[in-house]
Design a protein around this motif. Structure first.
Motif, PDB file in Angstrom:
ATOM      1  N   GLY A 118       0.813  -1.210   0.000  1.00 16.05           N
ATOM      2  CA  GLY A 118       0.000   0.000   0.000  1.00 16.05           C
ATOM      3  C   GLY A 118       0.847   1.262   0.000  1.00 16.05           C
ATOM      4  O   GLY A 118       1.952   1.288   0.532  1.00 16.05           O
ATOM      5  N   ILE A 126      -2.245   2.838   3.068  1.00 15.14           N
ATOM      6  CA  ILE A 126      -3.612   2.763   2.552  1.00 15.14           C
ATOM      7  C   ILE A 126      -3.847   1.374   1.991  1.00 15.14           C
ATOM      8  O   ILE A 126      -3.048   0.869   1.180  1.00 15.14           O
ATOM      9  CB  ILE A 126      -3.827   3.830   1.467  1.00 15.14           C
ATOM     10  CG1 ILE A 126      -3.653   5.233   2.080  1.00 15.14           C
ATOM     11  CG2 ILE A 126      -5.205   3.690   0.822  1.00 15.14           C
ATOM     12  CD1 ILE A 126      -3.628   6.344   1.056  1.00 15.14           C
ATOM     13  N   GLY A 129      -6.628  -2.867  -1.573  1.00 12.52           N
ATOM     14  CA  GLY A 129      -7.757  -3.598  -2.142  1.00 12.52           C
ATOM     15  C   GLY A 129      -7.433  -5.018  -2.546  1.00 12.52           C
ATOM     16  O   GLY A 129      -8.151  -5.618  -3.358  1.00 12.52           O
ATOM     17  N   GLU A 168     -11.884   6.477   0.105  1.00 15.09           N
ATOM     18  CA  GLU A 168     -11.144   5.497  -0.693  1.00 15.09           C
ATOM     19  C   GLU A 168      -9.716   5.951  -0.928  1.00 15.09           C
ATOM     20  O   GLU A 168      -8.766   5.166  -0.809  1.00 15.09           O
ATOM     21  CB  GLU A 168     -11.852   5.277  -2.036  1.00 15.09           C
ATOM     22  CG  GLU A 168     -11.183   4.235  -2.926  1.00 15.09           C
ATOM     23  CD  GLU A 168     -11.931   4.039  -4.224  1.00 15.09           C
ATOM     24  OE1 GLU A 168     -12.819   3.175  -4.260  1.00 15.09           O
ATOM     25  OE2 GLU A 168     -11.638   4.764  -5.198  1.00 15.09           O
ATOM     26  N   GLY A 172      -8.558   3.904   2.068  1.00 15.25           N
ATOM     27  CA  GLY A 172      -8.908   2.639   1.442  1.00 15.25           C
ATOM     28  C   GLY A 172      -9.972   1.916   2.251  1.00 15.25           C
ATOM     29  O   GLY A 172     -10.508   2.439   3.235  1.00 15.25           O
TER      30      GLY A 172
END
Length: 310
Positions: A118, A126, A129, A168, A172
């Motif tokens: 991240g 962060i 995903g 986001e 995140g």
């Protein structure tokens, strides 16, 4: 009454929510006094909630000592104290409601993997995903995350002004239930604020960045959004938040007035004179309280902590 404005004219229910990881220090006292004064000046109720979800970090007896200290400072609450450790079924129900909307997913990533993959944000790495489309073969679920969105979240802070953040982009997909099975702060605080019908939140500026996440959850769960006000953090002479520094000595419950006067000055309020007790202090202070006087900044330095003679 003093301090009332159109932004706070509706029925007011405020709260102070300490974590029992140690005694009450000056930074926490500042938040307690600000939330108490704002509630009382608006003719509202003031509640206390113990955020004791993180049991491994809890210090034995700290909750009772915090409550005793609040009483010594004249900070009396209006309803029984709520303990988050007793609220796990409510958090599980909220998590289930989010899952039913397809907004959660299991995550098998370790912190080391997130740090490696991240990009760095204001509060740490962060989440990239990795597990948002399903766990990789052989990966075991560790935590539960919520799906965030890129659209900016907007809200007006009563002290810090207009705020905009894309959850986001900033954090995140964040954790709602940790790998150790403990429900995360962001979920618990939203559920409990709604359950206690909290209308106004006054707290430290270190939680300003968390507010968009909480608003995201409130909207997903169909819960009301409180009004928010974030007071500046108090820093020590090395620029550290008091609660994280070695200088975070507990406030003296046996002699509360000196710390009360210093806190009042840090909050930008006019001096309270002729008060020989916490009760007398509050009788005068609440009449003069104006949240608009609080400095519109994220932190205040040690020069504001000099003794105040009264």
């Amino acid at each position: 009454m003093g301090g009332r404005s159109p932004a706070v004219a509706r029925v007011y229910r405020g709260r102070f929510a300490p974590s029992p990881t140690g005694p009450l220090h000056f930074g926490s006292l500042l938040a307690a006094m600000a939330s108490f004064a704002d509630a009382r000046a608006c003719g509202g109720a003031w509640l206390v909630r113990m955020e004791d979800l993180d049991r491994p970090r809890e210090v034995a007896g700290a909750a009772e000592r915090i409550l005793d200290t609040l009483r010594a400072f004249g900070l009396e609450w209006d309803e029984p104290v709520i303990y988050q450790r007793e609220r796990a079924p409510a958090y599980a129900a909220a998590l289930q409601a989010l899952d039913a909307q397809g907004l959660t997913y299991p995550c098998g990533c370790s912190r080391a993997e997130i740090v490696r993959l991240g990009r760095m944000g204001a509060e740490g790495p962060i989440y990239p995903g990795t597990c948002s489309q399903g766990l990789a073969p052989g990966m075991r679920a560790r935590s539960i995350r919520v799906r965030t969105r890129a659209q900016p979240m907007h809200f007006t802070d009563r002290i810090q002004g207009e705020q905009t953040q894309s959850v986001e982009d900033s954090t995140g997909d964040f954790v709602l239930r940790r790998a150790d099975g403990i429900h995360a702060y962001q979920l618990a605080v939203v559920v409990d604020d709604a359950w206690q019908e909290i209308t106004h939140v006054v707290r430290g500026a270190d939680l300003l960045g968390s507010t968009p996440r909480q608003i995201l959850l409130q909207r997903a769960l169909g819960l009301p959004e409180p009004s928010y006000a974030h007071i500046p953090l108090v820093l020590d002479d090395r620029g550290r938040k008091l609660s994280k520094s070695l200088a975070s000595a507990p406030v003296d419950a046996s002699d509360p007035l000196p710390a009360m006067h210093r806190a009042w000055a840090c909050l930008g309020q006019p001096p309270v004179t002729g008060a020989g007790s916490p009760a007398a202090f509050w009788k005068r202070a609440i009449e003069e309280w104006r949240i608009e006087r609080i400095p519109r900044r994220m932190s205040i330095g040690p020069q504001r902590l000099a003794p105040v003679d009264r």
